[in-house]
Motif scaffolding. Structure first.
Motif, PDB file in Angstrom:
ATOM      1  N   ASP A  51       0.729  -1.282   0.069  1.00  0.00           N
ATOM      2  CA  ASP A  51      -0.005   0.103  -0.111  1.00  0.00           C
ATOM      3  C   ASP A  51       0.964   1.206  -0.068  1.00  0.00           C
ATOM      4  OD1 ASP A  51      -2.229  -1.218  -0.465  1.00  0.00           O
ATOM      5  OD2 ASP A  51      -3.242  -0.914   1.682  1.00  0.00           O
ATOM      6  N   PRO A  52       1.746   1.401   0.938  1.00  0.00           N
ATOM      7  CA  PRO A  52       2.490   2.701   0.994  1.00  0.00           C
ATOM      8  C   PRO A  52       3.287   2.958  -0.299  1.00  0.00           C
ATOM      9  CG  PRO A  52       2.971   1.576   3.095  1.00  0.00           C
ATOM     10  CD  PRO A  52       2.050   0.683   2.106  1.00  0.00           C
ATOM     11  N   ALA A  53       3.738   1.758  -0.901  1.00  0.00           N
ATOM     12  CA  ALA A  53       4.715   1.863  -2.188  1.00  0.00           C
ATOM     13  C   ALA A  53       3.833   2.178  -3.303  1.00  0.00           C
ATOM     14  CB  ALA A  53       5.241   0.469  -2.458  1.00  0.00           C
ATOM     15  N   VAL A  54       2.525   1.810  -3.464  1.00  0.00           N
ATOM     16  CA  VAL A  54       1.456   2.179  -4.391  1.00  0.00           C
ATOM     17  C   VAL A  54       1.142   3.496  -4.432  1.00  0.00           C
ATOM     18  CG1 VAL A  54      -0.645   1.602  -5.699  1.00  0.00           C
ATOM     19  CG2 VAL A  54       0.967  -0.110  -5.095  1.00  0.00           C
ATOM     20  N   GLN A  55       0.854   4.004  -3.122  1.00  0.00           N
ATOM     21  CA  GLN A  55       0.375   5.364  -2.843  1.00  0.00           C
ATOM     22  C   GLN A  55       1.367   6.362  -2.991  1.00  0.00           C
ATOM     23  OE1 GLN A  55      -0.490   4.812   1.411  1.00  0.00           O
ATOM     24  NE2 GLN A  55      -2.354   4.054   1.115  1.00  0.00           N
ATOM     25  N   SER A  56       2.810   5.960  -2.867  1.00  0.00           N
ATOM     26  CA  SER A  56       3.872   6.722  -2.753  1.00  0.00           C
ATOM     27  C   SER A  56       4.031   7.496  -4.374  1.00  0.00           C
ATOM     28  CB  SER A  56       5.269   6.451  -2.343  1.00  0.00           C
ATOM     29  OG  SER A  56       5.784   5.768  -3.532  1.00  0.00           O
ATOM     30  N   ARG A  58       1.470   7.097  -6.593  1.00  0.00           N
ATOM     31  CA  ARG A  58       0.306   7.862  -7.141  1.00  0.00           C
ATOM     32  C   ARG A  58       0.180   9.368  -6.766  1.00  0.00           C
ATOM     33  NH1 ARG A  58      -3.206   3.107  -6.534  1.00  0.00           N
ATOM     34  NH2 ARG A  58      -2.960   2.095  -8.603  1.00  0.00           N
ATOM     35  N   LYS A  59       0.498   9.439  -5.239  1.00  0.00           N
ATOM     36  CA  LYS A  59       0.772  10.918  -4.755  1.00  0.00           C
ATOM     37  C   LYS A  59       1.770  11.640  -5.310  1.00  0.00           C
ATOM     38  CE  LYS A  59      -1.459   9.505  -0.295  1.00  0.00           C
ATOM     39  NZ  LYS A  59      -1.040   8.961   0.805  1.00  0.00           N
ATOM     40  N   SER A  60       2.816  11.114  -5.491  1.00  0.00           N
ATOM     41  CA  SER A  60       4.092  11.884  -6.022  1.00  0.00           C
ATOM     42  C   SER A  60       4.018  12.536  -7.438  1.00  0.00           C
ATOM     43  CB  SER A  60       5.291  11.496  -5.551  1.00  0.00           C
ATOM     44  OG  SER A  60       5.482  10.194  -6.458  1.00  0.00           O
ATOM     45  N   PHE A  86       0.574  -6.259 -10.853  1.00  0.00           N
ATOM     46  CA  PHE A  86      -0.736  -6.626 -10.730  1.00  0.00           C
ATOM     47  C   PHE A  86      -2.051  -5.884 -10.179  1.00  0.00           C
ATOM     48  CE2 PHE A  86       2.656  -9.637 -11.424  1.00  0.00           C
ATOM     49  CZ  PHE A  86       2.164 -10.682 -12.416  1.00  0.00           C
ATOM     50  N   GLU A  87      -3.107  -6.570 -10.195  1.00  0.00           N
ATOM     51  CA  GLU A  87      -4.410  -5.489 -10.014  1.00  0.00           C
ATOM     52  C   GLU A  87      -4.555  -5.227  -8.488  1.00  0.00           C
ATOM     53  OE1 GLU A  87      -7.343  -6.898 -13.204  1.00  0.00           O
ATOM     54  OE2 GLU A  87      -6.120  -8.732 -12.701  1.00  0.00           O
ATOM     55  N   LYS A  88      -4.197  -6.399  -7.527  1.00  0.00           N
ATOM     56  CA  LYS A  88      -4.484  -6.305  -6.200  1.00  0.00           C
ATOM     57  C   LYS A  88      -3.392  -7.380  -5.409  1.00  0.00           C
ATOM     58  CE  LYS A  88      -8.430  -9.194  -6.247  1.00  0.00           C
ATOM     59  NZ  LYS A  88      -9.878  -9.472  -5.572  1.00  0.00           N
ATOM     60  N   GLU A  94      -4.734  -1.359  -1.732  1.00  0.00           N
ATOM     61  CA  GLU A  94      -4.829  -0.487  -2.559  1.00  0.00           C
ATOM     62  C   GLU A  94      -4.865  -1.088  -4.019  1.00  0.00           C
ATOM     63  OE1 GLU A  94      -3.926   3.033  -3.371  1.00  0.00           O
ATOM     64  OE2 GLU A  94      -4.385   3.319  -1.087  1.00  0.00           O
ATOM     65  N   GLN A  95      -5.336  -0.594  -5.268  1.00  0.00           N
ATOM     66  CA  GLN A  95      -5.583  -1.064  -6.287  1.00  0.00           C
ATOM     67  C   GLN A  95      -3.935  -1.130  -7.113  1.00  0.00           C
ATOM     68  OE1 GLN A  95      -7.597   0.796  -9.467  1.00  0.00           O
ATOM     69  NE2 GLN A  95      -7.125  -1.067 -10.929  1.00  0.00           N
ATOM     70  N   GLY A  96      -3.513  -1.878  -7.426  1.00  0.00           N
ATOM     71  CA  GLY A  96      -2.305  -2.135  -7.855  1.00  0.00           C
ATOM     72  C   GLY A  96      -2.092  -1.407  -9.204  1.00  0.00           C
ATOM     73  N   LEU A  97      -0.793  -1.419  -9.930  1.00  0.00           N
ATOM     74  CA  LEU A  97      -0.627  -0.677 -11.042  1.00  0.00           C
ATOM     75  C   LEU A  97      -1.526  -1.388 -12.379  1.00  0.00           C
ATOM     76  CD1 LEU A  97       3.210  -0.171 -10.777  1.00  0.00           C
ATOM     77  CD2 LEU A  97       1.561   1.616 -10.300  1.00  0.00           C
TER      78      LEU A  97
END
Lengths: 201, 267
Positions: A51-56, A58-60, A86-88, A94-97
Protein backbone atom coordinates in the motif's frame (compact mmCIF):
# COMPACT_ATOMS: atom_id res chain seq x y z
CA UNK A 1 23.06 5.02 -20.44
CA UNK A 2 20.87 6.51 -17.75
CA UNK A 3 18.25 4.59 -15.80
CA UNK A 4 16.07 5.57 -12.86
CA UNK A 5 15.21 3.76 -9.65
CA UNK A 6 11.87 4.80 -8.22
CA UNK A 7 12.23 5.33 -4.47
CA UNK A 8 9.05 4.71 -2.44
CA UNK A 9 10.96 5.98 0.60
CA UNK A 10 10.83 2.58 2.21
CA UNK A 11 14.25 1.08 2.25
CA UNK A 12 17.58 0.03 0.92
CA UNK A 13 18.01 0.77 -2.75
CA UNK A 14 21.76 1.14 -2.41
CA UNK A 15 22.57 -2.44 -3.46
CA UNK A 16 20.47 -2.14 -6.58
CA UNK A 17 22.12 1.16 -7.49
CA UNK A 18 25.59 -0.35 -7.05
CA UNK A 19 24.63 -3.43 -9.10
CA UNK A 20 23.45 -1.24 -12.00
CA UNK A 21 26.51 0.99 -11.82
CA UNK A 22 28.81 -2.03 -11.89
CA UNK A 23 27.21 -2.93 -15.22
CA UNK A 24 27.94 0.50 -16.61
CA UNK A 25 24.67 2.37 -16.07
CA UNK A 26 24.31 5.89 -14.72
CA UNK A 27 21.62 5.77 -12.06
CA UNK A 28 19.30 8.45 -10.71
CA UNK A 29 16.96 7.89 -7.82
CA UNK A 30 13.60 9.53 -8.53
CA UNK A 31 10.52 10.11 -6.40
CA UNK A 32 8.15 11.32 -9.12
CA UNK A 33 7.51 10.63 -12.81
CA UNK A 34 6.95 14.32 -13.51
CA UNK A 35 9.93 15.82 -15.36
CA UNK A 36 11.65 12.43 -15.30
CA UNK A 37 12.79 12.58 -18.90
CA UNK A 38 15.66 10.94 -20.67
CA UNK A 39 15.75 7.63 -18.84
CA UNK A 40 16.28 4.53 -20.93
CA UNK A 41 14.90 2.26 -18.23
CA UNK A 42 13.05 2.24 -14.93
CA UNK A 43 13.52 0.01 -11.88
CA UNK A 44 10.93 -0.58 -9.19
CA UNK A 45 12.92 -1.83 -6.19
CA UNK A 46 11.94 -4.66 -3.92
CA UNK A 47 11.66 -3.21 -0.46
CA UNK A 48 8.67 -1.92 1.43
CA UNK A 49 4.98 -2.68 1.72
CA UNK A 50 2.37 -2.82 -1.04
CA UNK A 51 0.00 0.00 0.00
CA UNK A 52 2.57 2.67 0.95
CA UNK A 53 4.60 1.90 -2.17
CA UNK A 54 1.64 2.19 -4.56
CA UNK A 55 0.41 5.31 -2.74
CA UNK A 56 3.81 6.99 -2.91
CA UNK A 57 3.81 6.48 -6.65
CA UNK A 58 0.30 7.91 -7.12
CA UNK A 59 0.66 10.83 -4.73
CA UNK A 60 4.04 12.07 -5.88
CA UNK A 61 3.30 12.33 -9.61
CA UNK A 62 0.71 13.88 -11.87
CA UNK A 63 1.98 11.52 -14.54
CA UNK A 64 0.76 7.99 -13.91
CA UNK A 65 3.01 4.95 -14.22
CA UNK A 66 1.21 3.90 -17.43
CA UNK A 67 1.52 7.35 -18.97
CA UNK A 68 5.18 7.45 -18.10
CA UNK A 69 6.08 4.01 -19.41
CA UNK A 70 3.73 4.01 -22.43
CA UNK A 71 4.74 0.45 -23.28
CA UNK A 72 8.06 1.88 -24.45
CA UNK A 73 10.41 2.22 -21.50
CA UNK A 74 11.72 -1.12 -20.20
CA UNK A 75 10.80 -1.59 -16.55
CA UNK A 76 12.28 -4.09 -14.13
CA UNK A 77 10.11 -4.66 -11.07
CA UNK A 78 11.88 -6.54 -8.31
CA UNK A 79 9.95 -8.49 -5.65
CA UNK A 80 7.42 -5.91 -4.37
CA UNK A 81 8.13 -3.96 -7.57
CA UNK A 82 6.90 -6.94 -9.59
CA UNK A 83 3.91 -7.52 -7.30
CA UNK A 84 2.82 -3.92 -7.95
CA UNK A 85 2.38 -4.73 -11.66
CA UNK A 86 -0.73 -6.75 -10.77
CA UNK A 87 -4.28 -5.67 -9.94
CA UNK A 88 -4.40 -6.30 -6.20
CA UNK A 89 -2.50 -7.88 -3.34
CA UNK A 90 -3.45 -9.63 -0.13
CA UNK A 91 -0.79 -7.47 1.50
CA UNK A 92 -2.92 -4.36 1.16
CA UNK A 93 -6.12 -2.70 0.06
CA UNK A 94 -4.85 -0.41 -2.68
CA UNK A 95 -5.34 -1.16 -6.33
CA UNK A 96 -2.08 -2.19 -7.95
CA UNK A 97 -0.64 -0.66 -11.13
CA UNK A 98 -2.78 -3.16 -13.06
CA UNK A 99 -0.41 -3.46 -16.01
CA UNK A 100 -0.55 -7.25 -15.65
CA UNK A 101 -3.74 -9.22 -15.06
CA UNK A 102 -3.94 -11.22 -11.89
CA UNK A 103 -3.40 -10.87 -8.17
CA UNK A 104 -0.83 -11.28 -5.42
CA UNK A 105 -1.54 -13.84 -2.69
CA UNK A 106 0.21 -14.84 0.53
CA UNK A 107 2.31 -18.03 0.47
CA UNK A 108 0.54 -21.05 2.00
CA UNK A 109 1.18 -21.15 5.74
CA UNK A 110 2.28 -24.78 5.71
CA UNK A 111 5.62 -23.44 4.48
CA UNK A 112 8.08 -21.24 6.32
CA UNK A 113 7.33 -17.61 5.66
CA UNK A 114 9.16 -15.61 4.36
CA UNK A 115 10.52 -17.84 1.60
CA UNK A 116 14.07 -16.74 2.29
CA UNK A 117 17.24 -18.00 0.67
CA UNK A 118 18.65 -19.47 -2.52
CA UNK A 119 16.35 -21.41 -4.78
CA UNK A 120 16.71 -22.41 -8.41
CA UNK A 121 14.93 -21.29 -11.53
CA UNK A 122 12.96 -23.54 -13.82
CA UNK A 123 12.99 -21.74 -17.11
CA UNK A 124 9.70 -22.10 -19.02
CA UNK A 125 10.49 -20.07 -22.09
CA UNK A 126 13.28 -18.10 -23.67
CA UNK A 127 13.42 -14.42 -22.86
CA UNK A 128 15.86 -11.54 -23.39
CA UNK A 129 16.37 -11.37 -19.61
CA UNK A 130 17.58 -14.99 -19.59
CA UNK A 131 20.36 -14.71 -22.16
CA UNK A 132 23.30 -16.83 -21.02
CA UNK A 133 21.47 -18.02 -17.91
CA UNK A 134 21.32 -21.80 -17.57
CA UNK A 135 18.29 -23.66 -16.28
CA UNK A 136 18.43 -24.37 -12.52
CA UNK A 137 20.51 -21.28 -11.78
CA UNK A 138 20.47 -20.16 -8.14
CA UNK A 139 18.89 -16.87 -7.18
CA UNK A 140 18.13 -15.22 -3.85
CA UNK A 141 14.52 -14.93 -2.72
CA UNK A 142 13.02 -13.18 0.24
CA UNK A 143 9.27 -12.72 0.09
CA UNK A 144 6.00 -13.71 1.73
CA UNK A 145 3.67 -13.29 -1.28
CA UNK A 146 3.53 -14.75 -4.75
CA UNK A 147 1.88 -13.55 -7.94
CA UNK A 148 -1.03 -15.38 -9.56
CA UNK A 149 -1.24 -14.16 -13.15
CA UNK A 150 -4.57 -14.62 -14.90
CA UNK A 151 -2.68 -15.89 -17.89
CA UNK A 152 0.28 -18.22 -17.26
CA UNK A 153 1.83 -17.19 -20.57
CA UNK A 154 3.58 -14.26 -18.94
CA UNK A 155 5.57 -16.58 -16.65
CA UNK A 156 9.15 -16.93 -17.93
CA UNK A 157 10.49 -19.00 -15.04
CA UNK A 158 9.30 -20.39 -11.77
CA UNK A 159 10.80 -21.83 -8.64
CA UNK A 160 9.78 -24.76 -6.47
CA UNK A 161 8.86 -23.95 -2.87
CA UNK A 162 6.51 -26.86 -2.34
CA UNK A 163 4.29 -24.95 -4.76
CA UNK A 164 5.43 -23.35 -8.01
CA UNK A 165 6.34 -19.74 -7.33
CA UNK A 166 6.38 -17.54 -10.46
CA UNK A 167 9.93 -16.18 -10.40
CA UNK A 168 10.12 -14.13 -13.60
CA UNK A 169 7.27 -12.55 -15.55
CA UNK A 170 7.35 -10.52 -18.74
CA UNK A 171 4.78 -8.67 -20.83
CA UNK A 172 6.03 -6.30 -23.50
CA UNK A 173 8.67 -4.04 -21.97
CA UNK A 174 7.69 -4.95 -18.42
CA UNK A 175 9.89 -7.46 -16.59
CA UNK A 176 9.39 -8.69 -13.08
CA UNK A 177 11.50 -10.89 -10.81
CA UNK A 178 10.23 -12.25 -7.51
CA UNK A 179 13.84 -12.77 -6.36
CA UNK A 180 16.51 -10.11 -5.97
CA UNK A 181 18.94 -10.05 -8.93
CA UNK A 182 21.05 -7.46 -7.12
CA UNK A 183 21.65 -10.02 -4.37
CA UNK A 184 21.98 -13.09 -6.55
CA UNK A 185 25.72 -13.09 -7.24
CA UNK A 186 26.98 -13.50 -10.81
CA UNK A 187 23.68 -14.82 -12.21
CA UNK A 188 21.82 -11.80 -10.90
CA UNK A 189 24.42 -9.48 -12.29
CA UNK A 190 24.07 -11.09 -15.70
CA UNK A 191 20.30 -10.55 -15.59
CA UNK A 192 20.84 -6.90 -14.78
CA UNK A 193 23.18 -6.68 -17.75
CA UNK A 194 20.52 -8.30 -19.95
CA UNK A 195 17.94 -5.81 -18.73
CA UNK A 196 20.26 -2.88 -19.45
CA UNK A 197 20.77 -4.22 -22.96
CA UNK A 198 16.99 -4.07 -23.47
CA UNK A 199 17.08 -0.47 -22.23
CA UNK A 200 19.62 0.41 -24.91
CA UNK A 201 17.38 -0.77 -27.73
CA UNK B 1 15.11 -29.06 -5.81
CA UNK B 2 13.82 -26.62 -3.29
CA UNK B 3 15.22 -23.98 -0.99
CA UNK B 4 18.84 -24.69 -0.02
CA UNK B 5 20.41 -24.59 3.41
CA UNK B 6 22.42 -21.42 3.85
CA UNK B 7 26.01 -21.21 5.03
CA UNK B 8 26.73 -17.89 6.68
CA UNK B 9 30.18 -16.70 7.73
CA UNK B 10 29.96 -14.28 10.64
CA UNK B 11 32.31 -11.37 11.13
CA UNK B 12 32.49 -10.00 14.66
CA UNK B 13 33.80 -6.49 14.28
CA UNK B 14 35.54 -4.29 16.86
CA UNK B 15 37.16 -0.97 15.97
CA UNK B 16 36.86 -1.73 12.29
CA UNK B 17 38.62 -5.11 12.50
CA UNK B 18 37.29 -8.66 12.54
CA UNK B 19 37.87 -10.37 15.88
CA UNK B 20 37.07 -13.74 17.40
CA UNK B 21 36.37 -14.46 21.04
CA UNK B 22 35.58 -17.37 23.30
CA UNK B 23 32.33 -17.34 25.27
CA UNK B 24 31.84 -13.72 24.22
CA UNK B 25 35.19 -12.81 25.86
CA UNK B 26 38.98 -12.69 25.21
CA UNK B 27 39.15 -11.53 21.63
CA UNK B 28 41.84 -11.80 18.95
CA UNK B 29 42.33 -10.08 15.61
CA UNK B 30 41.17 -12.00 12.54
CA UNK B 31 41.45 -9.54 9.66
CA UNK B 32 40.01 -6.77 7.51
CA UNK B 33 36.20 -7.01 7.28
CA UNK B 34 35.90 -5.76 3.71
CA UNK B 35 38.58 -8.13 2.37
CA UNK B 36 37.09 -11.06 4.26
CA UNK B 37 33.60 -10.22 3.03
CA UNK B 38 34.82 -10.20 -0.55
CA UNK B 39 36.65 -13.48 -0.10
CA UNK B 40 33.66 -15.26 1.46
CA UNK B 41 31.35 -13.94 -1.19
CA UNK B 42 33.68 -15.20 -3.91
CA UNK B 43 33.91 -18.61 -2.25
CA UNK B 44 30.14 -19.03 -2.35
CA UNK B 45 28.90 -17.85 1.05
CA UNK B 46 25.10 -17.56 0.90
CA UNK B 47 24.93 -14.53 3.15
CA UNK B 48 27.14 -12.67 5.61
CA UNK B 49 26.52 -11.41 9.12
CA UNK B 50 28.46 -8.53 10.70
CA UNK B 51 28.19 -8.00 14.43
CA UNK B 52 29.64 -4.90 15.99
CA UNK B 53 30.73 -6.35 19.31
CA UNK B 54 31.87 -3.08 20.82
CA UNK B 55 28.61 -1.39 19.86
CA UNK B 56 29.47 1.87 21.53
CA UNK B 57 28.15 5.23 20.47
CA UNK B 58 31.53 6.22 18.93
CA UNK B 59 31.55 3.09 16.81
CA UNK B 60 28.38 3.92 14.95
CA UNK B 61 30.15 6.03 12.37
CA UNK B 62 32.76 3.29 11.81
CA UNK B 63 30.03 0.74 11.29
CA UNK B 64 28.16 2.96 8.86
CA UNK B 65 31.20 3.44 6.69
CA UNK B 66 32.00 -0.27 6.91
CA UNK B 67 28.45 -1.18 5.82
CA UNK B 68 28.61 1.01 2.73
CA UNK B 69 32.07 -0.30 1.79
CA UNK B 70 30.87 -3.89 2.11
CA UNK B 71 27.72 -3.16 0.11
CA UNK B 72 29.89 -1.99 -2.75
CA UNK B 73 32.00 -5.11 -2.98
CA UNK B 74 29.58 -7.97 -2.43
CA UNK B 75 26.45 -9.07 -4.30
CA UNK B 76 24.93 -11.40 -1.72
CA UNK B 77 22.70 -10.40 1.21
CA UNK B 78 24.21 -9.26 4.48
CA UNK B 79 22.96 -8.56 7.96
CA UNK B 80 24.38 -6.04 10.41
CA UNK B 81 23.85 -6.09 14.15
CA UNK B 82 25.34 -5.25 17.50
CA UNK B 83 24.08 -2.53 19.79
CA UNK B 84 21.11 -1.57 17.63
CA UNK B 85 18.68 -0.03 20.10
CA UNK B 86 16.73 2.60 18.26
CA UNK B 87 14.67 2.76 15.12
CA UNK B 88 16.90 5.55 13.84
CA UNK B 89 20.02 3.41 14.26
CA UNK B 90 18.43 0.46 12.45
CA UNK B 91 17.29 2.76 9.67
CA UNK B 92 20.82 4.18 9.30
CA UNK B 93 22.27 0.72 8.84
CA UNK B 94 19.69 -0.31 6.24
CA UNK B 95 20.02 2.91 4.29
CA UNK B 96 23.82 2.48 4.19
CA UNK B 97 23.28 -0.72 2.22
CA UNK B 98 22.66 -3.59 4.65
CA UNK B 99 19.83 -5.94 3.69
CA UNK B 100 18.83 -6.86 7.20
CA UNK B 101 19.42 -5.54 10.66
CA UNK B 102 19.81 -7.79 13.70
CA UNK B 103 18.49 -6.59 17.04
CA UNK B 104 19.00 -8.29 20.36
CA UNK B 105 19.16 -6.24 23.57
CA UNK B 106 17.24 -3.46 21.82
CA UNK B 107 14.37 -5.84 21.13
CA UNK B 108 14.24 -7.23 24.68
CA UNK B 109 14.24 -3.73 26.16
CA UNK B 110 11.74 -2.37 23.68
CA UNK B 111 9.89 -5.13 21.79
CA UNK B 112 7.81 -2.61 19.81
CA UNK B 113 10.89 -1.78 17.76
CA UNK B 114 10.40 -5.11 15.94
CA UNK B 115 6.95 -4.08 14.74
CA UNK B 116 8.05 -0.54 13.92
CA UNK B 117 10.90 -1.85 11.80
CA UNK B 118 8.63 -4.32 10.05
CA UNK B 119 6.16 -1.57 9.19
CA UNK B 120 8.89 0.64 7.80
CA UNK B 121 11.04 -1.82 5.90
CA UNK B 122 9.15 -5.10 5.75
CA UNK B 123 9.66 -8.29 7.71
CA UNK B 124 12.54 -9.50 5.58
CA UNK B 125 14.79 -6.78 7.03
CA UNK B 126 14.16 -7.68 10.65
CA UNK B 127 16.37 -10.31 12.24
CA UNK B 128 15.95 -10.85 15.95
CA UNK B 129 19.12 -12.23 17.52
CA UNK B 130 18.50 -14.43 20.54
CA UNK B 131 21.43 -15.33 22.80
CA UNK B 132 20.34 -18.27 24.93
CA UNK B 133 22.02 -20.08 27.80
CA UNK B 134 21.03 -23.19 29.70
CA UNK B 135 19.75 -22.40 33.18
CA UNK B 136 19.83 -25.38 35.56
CA UNK B 137 17.84 -23.68 38.33
CA UNK B 138 14.30 -24.96 38.30
CA UNK B 139 11.82 -22.26 37.50
CA UNK B 140 8.07 -22.55 37.25
CA UNK B 141 6.43 -21.99 33.90
CA UNK B 142 9.61 -22.47 31.84
CA UNK B 143 10.03 -24.94 28.99
CA UNK B 144 12.13 -27.67 30.56
CA UNK B 145 14.62 -29.81 28.61
CA UNK B 146 17.02 -32.48 29.72
CA UNK B 147 20.34 -33.95 28.68
CA UNK B 148 22.48 -36.48 30.54
CA UNK B 149 19.70 -36.56 33.16
CA UNK B 150 20.15 -32.88 33.98
CA UNK B 151 17.18 -30.61 33.59
CA UNK B 152 17.37 -27.05 32.36
CA UNK B 153 15.59 -24.28 30.52
CA UNK B 154 16.93 -21.76 28.03
CA UNK B 155 17.32 -18.23 29.32
CA UNK B 156 17.63 -15.18 27.05
CA UNK B 157 20.78 -13.14 27.72
CA UNK B 158 21.44 -9.57 26.66
CA UNK B 159 24.34 -7.10 26.56
CA UNK B 160 26.59 -9.43 24.60
CA UNK B 161 25.77 -12.47 26.70
CA UNK B 162 26.57 -10.80 30.00
CA UNK B 163 23.15 -10.27 31.55
CA UNK B 164 20.40 -12.80 32.13
CA UNK B 165 16.83 -11.66 31.67
CA UNK B 166 14.79 -14.46 33.23
CA UNK B 167 12.98 -14.74 29.89
CA UNK B 168 12.41 -18.21 28.44
CA UNK B 169 13.99 -18.34 24.96
CA UNK B 170 11.18 -20.49 23.53
CA UNK B 171 8.52 -18.02 24.66
CA UNK B 172 10.59 -15.10 23.44
CA UNK B 173 10.96 -16.68 19.99
CA UNK B 174 7.16 -17.04 19.74
CA UNK B 175 6.72 -13.44 20.78
CA UNK B 176 9.23 -11.96 18.33
CA UNK B 177 7.61 -13.86 15.51
CA UNK B 178 4.22 -12.38 16.43
CA UNK B 179 5.75 -8.93 16.62
CA UNK B 180 7.10 -9.20 13.10
CA UNK B 181 10.56 -10.76 13.06
CA UNK B 182 11.42 -12.15 9.63
CA UNK B 183 14.20 -14.38 10.88
CA UNK B 184 15.80 -15.54 14.13
CA UNK B 185 19.55 -15.65 14.65
CA UNK B 186 19.91 -18.12 17.49
CA UNK B 187 23.20 -18.24 19.41
CA UNK B 188 23.99 -20.73 22.14
CA UNK B 189 26.15 -18.97 24.73
CA UNK B 190 27.11 -22.35 26.22
CA UNK B 191 28.52 -23.51 22.89
CA UNK B 192 29.87 -20.27 21.49
CA UNK B 193 33.64 -20.44 21.01
CA UNK B 194 33.90 -24.05 22.21
CA UNK B 195 34.19 -25.61 18.71
CA UNK B 196 32.13 -28.41 20.17
CA UNK B 197 29.17 -28.29 17.81
CA UNK B 198 25.87 -26.42 17.81
CA UNK B 199 23.38 -26.77 20.65
CA UNK B 200 21.08 -29.24 18.92
CA UNK B 201 18.46 -29.28 21.69
CA UNK B 202 18.13 -25.50 21.63
CA UNK B 203 18.10 -25.26 17.84
CA UNK B 204 15.52 -28.00 17.41
CA UNK B 205 13.25 -26.49 20.06
CA UNK B 206 13.25 -23.04 18.48
CA UNK B 207 12.86 -24.33 14.91
CA UNK B 208 9.85 -26.36 15.98
CA UNK B 209 8.33 -23.36 17.75
CA UNK B 210 8.41 -20.73 15.03
CA UNK B 211 7.57 -20.68 11.35
CA UNK B 212 10.13 -18.03 10.43
CA UNK B 213 13.57 -19.10 9.21
CA UNK B 214 16.16 -19.77 11.93
CA UNK B 215 19.96 -19.46 11.76
CA UNK B 216 21.92 -21.70 14.14
CA UNK B 217 24.98 -20.13 15.72
CA UNK B 218 27.59 -20.89 18.35
CA UNK B 219 29.92 -23.86 18.58
CA UNK B 220 30.84 -24.70 15.02
CA UNK B 221 34.40 -26.03 14.97
CA UNK B 222 34.35 -28.22 11.88
CA UNK B 223 32.15 -28.96 8.84
CA UNK B 224 30.77 -32.05 10.61
CA UNK B 225 28.99 -29.76 13.07
CA UNK B 226 27.11 -28.10 10.24
CA UNK B 227 26.13 -31.48 8.85
CA UNK B 228 24.94 -32.47 12.30
CA UNK B 229 22.75 -29.41 12.83
CA UNK B 230 21.16 -29.82 9.37
CA UNK B 231 20.54 -33.54 9.85
CA UNK B 232 19.19 -33.33 13.37
CA UNK B 233 17.09 -30.19 13.06
CA UNK B 234 15.14 -28.43 10.33
CA UNK B 235 17.19 -25.25 10.76
CA UNK B 236 17.53 -23.07 7.66
CA UNK B 237 21.04 -21.79 7.97
CA UNK B 238 24.25 -22.37 9.89
CA UNK B 239 26.50 -19.55 10.94
CA UNK B 240 30.18 -19.91 11.77
CA UNK B 241 33.11 -17.63 12.29
CA UNK B 242 36.42 -19.11 13.32
CA UNK B 243 36.43 -22.12 10.99
CA UNK B 244 36.43 -19.68 8.08
CA UNK B 245 38.61 -16.88 9.46
CA UNK B 246 41.78 -18.84 10.08
CA UNK B 247 41.75 -20.53 6.68
CA UNK B 248 41.04 -23.85 8.35
CA UNK B 249 38.16 -24.46 5.94
CA UNK B 250 37.01 -22.53 2.91
CA UNK B 251 33.31 -21.87 2.34
CA UNK B 252 33.21 -23.79 -0.94
CA UNK B 253 34.88 -26.87 0.53
CA UNK B 254 32.46 -26.91 3.43
CA UNK B 255 29.53 -26.70 1.01
CA UNK B 256 30.93 -29.49 -1.16
CA UNK B 257 31.23 -31.64 1.95
CA UNK B 258 27.61 -30.93 2.87
CA UNK B 259 26.48 -31.70 -0.65
CA UNK B 260 28.32 -35.05 -0.61
CA UNK B 261 26.35 -35.79 2.53
CA UNK B 262 23.01 -34.99 0.91
CA UNK B 263 22.40 -31.54 2.29
CA UNK B 264 20.96 -29.22 -0.37
CA UNK B 265 23.34 -26.31 -0.79
CA UNK B 266 24.01 -23.81 -3.54
CA UNK B 267 27.21 -24.73 -5.40
Amino acid sequence: MKVAIFDYGAGNIFSLKVALEKRGATVDVIKSFDQADNYSGLLLPGVGNFDPAVQSMRKSSKTTFQEYVQDKIPVLGICLGMEMFFEKSEEGKEQGLSVMEGEVVILPNKFKIPHMGWNNLKIRKSNPLMDGIPDSSWVYFVHSYRVKPKNDDIIVADSDYGIAVPAIVNRGTLYGTQFHPEKSGKIGSLMIQNFLRECKK
Amino acid sequence: MTLTKRIIPCLDVANGRVVKGLHFESIKDAGDPVLLAEKYSREGADELVFLDITASQEQRETIRSLVSKVAQVIDIPFTVGGGVKTLQHARDILLCGADKVAINTGAVKNPEIITELMNLFGKQCVVVAIDAKRNYDYAKGKNIFSEDSKKFWFEVFIYGGKTGTGIDAIEWAKKVQQLGAGEILLTSIDKDGTKDGYDIILTKAIVETVSTPVIASGGCGEPLHMLEVFKKTDVDAALAASIFHYETHSVDRVKEYLKENNVDVRL
